[in-house]
Design an enzyme around this catalytic site. Sequence first.
Site, mmCIF file in Angstrom:
data_model
loop_
_atom_site.group_PDB
_atom_site.id
_atom_site.type_symbol
_atom_site.label_atom_id
_atom_site.label_comp_id
_atom_site.label_asym_id
_atom_site.label_seq_id
_atom_site.Cartn_x
_atom_site.Cartn_y
_atom_site.Cartn_z
ATOM 1 C CG HIS A 1 -0.277 -0.291 2.624
ATOM 2 N ND1 HIS A 1 0.017 -1.493 2.714
ATOM 3 C CD2 HIS A 1 -0.012 0.620 3.536
ATOM 4 C CE1 HIS A 1 0.713 -1.205 4.145
ATOM 5 N NE2 HIS A 1 0.599 -0.140 4.419
ATOM 6 C CD GLU A 2 2.191 5.687 -3.734
ATOM 7 O OE1 GLU A 2 3.231 6.279 -3.999
ATOM 8 O OE2 GLU A 2 1.067 5.197 -4.535
#
Length: 161
Positions: A121-122
Amino acid sequence: MTRPLWAPWRVIYIEQTGSEDGCVFCLEAEDALGDDSLVVHRGDTTIVLLNKFPYSSGHLMVSPLRHVGSLDELDDGEALELHRLTVRSLEALRAISNPDAFNVGWNLGFAAGGSIAQHLHEHVVPRWSGDTNFMPVLADVKVVPEHLLATRDRLREAFAA
């Protein structure tokens, strides 16, 4: 005189830590737009959701729907949508809260600081000049001025626009 700072919502984190079955990203994707969900937007292969324990108001995470742990596991469509929804997250945050800057980046692997190493995830973290950066340093406190569900609702409207 010391004055207490209250964060009663943190008890949920304390009580639930280590007890969840499954991956938060997979679970949120299943309940994508439910009343308790922190999902702001669901794309074809990617979701955008608020961080339940944010560094600042509007702290978003962009994640593929598919459970993958490294960037090289993404197919081209997932990688493109992740990038596009990260850009869209910046636009939506500018529209609702006018930050002065952003921290954007990946936590890849547990040692990188990501508590969820198996589902990449960013992070998209809005920042303001003169914000509460001193609070974590001086008091081990983070100040989030708006309830997560209120922020979620405003971001959902911005994504829909």
